[in-house]
Each structure stands twice: as structure tokens, then as C-alpha cells.
Write a protein that holds these residues in place. Structure first.
Motif, PDB file in Angstrom:
ATOM      1  N   ILE A  21      -3.485  45.684  71.958  1.00 54.25           N
ATOM      2  CA  ILE A  21      -2.187  44.985  71.927  1.00 54.25           C
ATOM      3  C   ILE A  21      -1.863  44.435  70.536  1.00 54.25           C
ATOM      4  CG2 ILE A  21      -0.960  42.944  72.793  1.00 54.25           C
ATOM      5  CD1 ILE A  21      -2.072  43.587  75.553  1.00 54.25           C
ATOM      6  N   PRO A  22      -2.760  43.678  69.878  1.00 56.36           N
ATOM      7  CA  PRO A  22      -2.409  43.213  68.520  1.00 56.36           C
ATOM      8  C   PRO A  22      -2.253  44.357  67.513  1.00 56.36           C
ATOM      9  CG  PRO A  22      -4.444  42.168  69.276  1.00 56.36           C
ATOM     10  CD  PRO A  22      -4.015  43.122  70.322  1.00 56.36           C
ATOM     11  N   ILE A  23      -3.030  45.427  67.681  1.00 49.37           N
ATOM     12  CA  ILE A  23      -2.912  46.573  66.776  1.00 49.37           C
ATOM     13  C   ILE A  23      -1.537  47.217  66.937  1.00 49.37           C
ATOM     14  CG2 ILE A  23      -3.803  48.891  66.292  1.00 49.37           C
ATOM     15  CD1 ILE A  23      -6.584  47.809  67.030  1.00 49.37           C
ATOM     16  N   ASP A  24      -1.083  47.358  68.189  1.00 50.92           N
ATOM     17  CA  ASP A  24       0.241  47.938  68.432  1.00 50.92           C
ATOM     18  C   ASP A  24       1.347  47.050  67.875  1.00 50.92           C
ATOM     19  OD1 ASP A  24      -0.778  50.168  69.727  1.00 50.92           O
ATOM     20  OD2 ASP A  24      -0.720  49.225  71.698  1.00 50.92           O
ATOM     21  N   ILE A  25       1.219  45.751  68.031  1.00 46.55           N
ATOM     22  CA  ILE A  25       2.247  44.832  67.524  1.00 46.55           C
ATOM     23  C   ILE A  25       2.318  44.883  65.996  1.00 46.55           C
ATOM     24  CG2 ILE A  25       2.863  42.394  67.290  1.00 46.55           C
ATOM     25  CD1 ILE A  25       1.806  42.003  70.150  1.00 46.55           C
ATOM     26  N   VAL A  26       1.171  44.814  65.348  1.00 42.15           N
ATOM     27  CA  VAL A  26       1.148  44.854  63.875  1.00 42.15           C
ATOM     28  C   VAL A  26       1.678  46.193  63.364  1.00 42.15           C
ATOM     29  CG1 VAL A  26      -0.413  44.891  61.879  1.00 42.15           C
ATOM     30  CG2 VAL A  26      -0.688  43.152  63.636  1.00 42.15           C
ATOM     31  N   THR A  27       1.318  47.280  64.027  1.00 45.53           N
ATOM     32  CA  THR A  27       1.812  48.594  63.623  1.00 45.53           C
ATOM     33  C   THR A  27       3.327  48.680  63.779  1.00 45.53           C
ATOM     34  OG1 THR A  27      -0.290  49.582  64.285  1.00 45.53           O
ATOM     35  CG2 THR A  27       1.573  51.071  64.010  1.00 45.53           C
ATOM     36  N   GLY A  28       3.849  48.164  64.872  1.00 48.30           N
ATOM     37  CA  GLY A  28       5.296  48.147  65.075  1.00 48.30           C
ATOM     38  C   GLY A  28       6.008  47.318  64.025  1.00 48.30           C
ATOM     39  N   ILE A  29       5.437  46.165  63.685  1.00 49.07           N
ATOM     40  CA  ILE A  29       6.036  45.316  62.651  1.00 49.07           C
ATOM     41  C   ILE A  29       6.012  46.015  61.294  1.00 49.07           C
ATOM     42  CG2 ILE A  29       5.694  43.168  61.352  1.00 49.07           C
ATOM     43  CD1 ILE A  29       4.820  41.882  64.023  1.00 49.07           C
ATOM     44  N   LEU A  30       4.916  46.718  60.994  1.00 48.54           N
ATOM     45  CA  LEU A  30       4.838  47.433  59.715  1.00 48.54           C
ATOM     46  C   LEU A  30       5.879  48.547  59.622  1.00 48.54           C
ATOM     47  CD1 LEU A  30       0.982  47.620  59.150  1.00 48.54           C
ATOM     48  CD2 LEU A  30       2.651  46.419  57.745  1.00 48.54           C
ATOM     49  N   PHE A  31       6.099  49.264  60.728  1.00 48.29           N
ATOM     50  CA  PHE A  31       7.127  50.306  60.701  1.00 48.29           C
ATOM     51  C   PHE A  31       8.523  49.707  60.542  1.00 48.29           C
ATOM     52  CE2 PHE A  31       4.026  53.338  62.620  1.00 48.29           C
ATOM     53  CZ  PHE A  31       4.145  54.315  61.648  1.00 48.29           C
ATOM     54  N   LEU A  32       8.783  48.579  61.197  1.00 38.60           N
ATOM     55  CA  LEU A  32      10.072  47.908  61.009  1.00 38.60           C
ATOM     56  C   LEU A  32      10.217  47.402  59.577  1.00 38.60           C
ATOM     57  CD1 LEU A  32      10.634  45.876  64.289  1.00 38.60           C
ATOM     58  CD2 LEU A  32      11.802  47.941  63.530  1.00 38.60           C
ATOM     59  N   PHE A  33       9.110  46.928  59.007  1.00 38.52           N
ATOM     60  CA  PHE A  33       9.117  46.451  57.625  1.00 38.52           C
ATOM     61  C   PHE A  33       9.456  47.588  56.665  1.00 38.52           C
ATOM     62  CE2 PHE A  33       6.932  44.903  53.734  1.00 38.52           C
ATOM     63  CZ  PHE A  33       7.679  43.751  53.565  1.00 38.52           C
ATOM     64  N   LEU A  34       8.983  48.798  56.965  1.00 43.10           N
ATOM     65  CA  LEU A  34       9.322  49.951  56.128  1.00 43.10           C
ATOM     66  C   LEU A  34      10.821  50.217  56.130  1.00 43.10           C
ATOM     67  CD1 LEU A  34       6.628  52.665  56.832  1.00 43.10           C
ATOM     68  CD2 LEU A  34       7.041  51.452  54.716  1.00 43.10           C
ATOM     69  N   VAL A  35      11.445  50.067  57.283  1.00 38.97           N
ATOM     70  CA  VAL A  35      12.888  50.298  57.373  1.00 38.97           C
ATOM     71  C   VAL A  35      13.634  49.262  56.543  1.00 38.97           C
ATOM     72  CG1 VAL A  35      14.852  50.313  58.951  1.00 38.97           C
ATOM     73  CG2 VAL A  35      12.718  51.408  59.623  1.00 38.97           C
ATOM     74  N   VAL A  36      13.187  48.003  56.607  1.00 40.20           N
ATOM     75  CA  VAL A  36      13.867  46.916  55.901  1.00 40.20           C
ATOM     76  C   VAL A  36      13.580  46.967  54.399  1.00 40.20           C
ATOM     77  CG1 VAL A  36      14.004  44.406  55.675  1.00 40.20           C
ATOM     78  CG2 VAL A  36      13.917  45.444  57.924  1.00 40.20           C
ATOM     79  N   ILE A  37      12.351  47.227  54.014  1.00 39.53           N
ATOM     80  CA  ILE A  37      11.984  47.200  52.593  1.00 39.53           C
ATOM     81  C   ILE A  37      12.683  48.319  51.826  1.00 39.53           C
ATOM     82  CG2 ILE A  37       9.907  48.633  52.691  1.00 39.53           C
ATOM     83  CD1 ILE A  37       8.618  46.711  50.750  1.00 39.53           C
ATOM     84  N   LYS A  38      12.896  49.455  52.419  1.00 41.64           N
ATOM     85  CA  LYS A  38      13.605  50.534  51.738  1.00 41.64           C
ATOM     86  C   LYS A  38      15.033  50.098  51.430  1.00 41.64           C
ATOM     87  CE  LYS A  38      10.840  54.188  52.539  1.00 41.64           C
ATOM     88  NZ  LYS A  38      10.406  55.119  51.612  1.00 41.64           N
TER      89      LYS A  38
END
Length: 146
Positions: A92-109
Motif C-alpha cells: 500500500i505505501p509503495i503504491d501510494i508513493v509510486t502514484g504520487i511520483l507519477f503525478l509529480f512527473l506530470v506537474v514538474i514537466k
């Protein structure tokens, strides 16, 4: 004409990547729910492909901290040689952190794109005129004229 076409292709590709990364983030957040094993296999494949894309992109730009982070994600979500952590409370924490990182990629670009746009606007506004230049004469020319 060719530059306009490549710019439009680049924008289209960027929209596809942002949509794909957002979809991966959404899938990671849904993985928190109790779902059948087939969904988690699908999740492994999707996150594995997306992580490979991120590693390739940031590897070419020589931003190795992102390569390391998504390399770990690539290894964890590997569908060919899966890593089984056996407890959902670990995933569960791995999935949450991975999801946040993918969202961060969308925002950081988007932020990097805005920063580069403001930089080009600033450069295009600053102009120098020949009347504003200070011409420094050397002392040799002054000594020869005397």
C-alpha cells in the motif's frame, strides 16, 4: 514547415505521456483496494512500461536522481521476474508513493515548461542599441596620437 511539424509532434507526444503517467498514478491509487490478482498483474505491466519510459527520458537528459528512483520502481513492479512482498500492508505505501511520483512527473514537466517560456520572453524583451554602448579606447592609441 518542418520545424512546425516537429513542434506539433512533440506537443502531441507530451500530451500522450502526461495522460499515460496520470493513468499510471490512478491505477496505483486503485491498487489500495482489494482487487483480483489479474489487476495487480496489469498494474505491474503498466508501471513497468511507464518507468522504462521515464528512465529513458531522464537518462538522456542526465538527471540521474530520477533514473535511480524510477529504476527502483521498475525493479519492484517487474512483471517478468516479480518481487513478491506477500503482505498488502507493505504494498500500500509503495503504491501510494509510486502514484504520487507519477503525478509529480506530470506537474514538474509543466513547471519546467513555464520556466523556459518566461526565460525566452525575458530574452526577447532585452535589446541593446548601438548608441548605448560604451566604447573603451586603449591607451596605446592615445599615446601614439600625442
Amino acid at each position: 514547415m518542418e520545424a512546425t511539424r516537429s513542434k506539433n509532434d512533440f506537443k502531441r507526444l507530451e500530451i500522450i505521456y502526461k495522460t499515460f503517467f496520470s493513468f499510471c498514478a490512478l491505477c496505483c491509487f486503485f491498487a489500495i483496494l482489494p482487487l483480483p490478482l489479474l489487476y495487480y498483474t496489469f498494474l505491474r505491466i503498466i508501471v513497468f512500461i511507464a518507468s522504462g519510459i521515464v528512465i529513458y527520458y531522464f537518462g538522456r537528459q542526465k538527471e540521474y536522481h530520477w533514473v535511480i528512483v524510477f529504476g527502483i520502481i521498475l525493479i519492484l513492479f517487474n512483471p517478468i521476474f516479480p518481487i513478491h512482498l506477500y503482505f498488502k500492508s507493505i504494498w500500500i505505501p509503495i503504491d501510494i508513493v509510486t502514484g504520487i511520483l507519477f503525478l509529480f512527473l506530470v506537474v514538474i514537466k509543466r513547471k519546467q515548461k513555464e520556466l523556459s517560456r518566461t526565460a525566452t520572453e525575458t530574452l526577447s524583451q532585452s535589446k541593446t542599441y548601438s548608441r548605448d554602448r560604451i566604447i573603451k579606447t586603449s591607451s596605446k592609441n592615445n599615446n601614439n596620437n600625442e
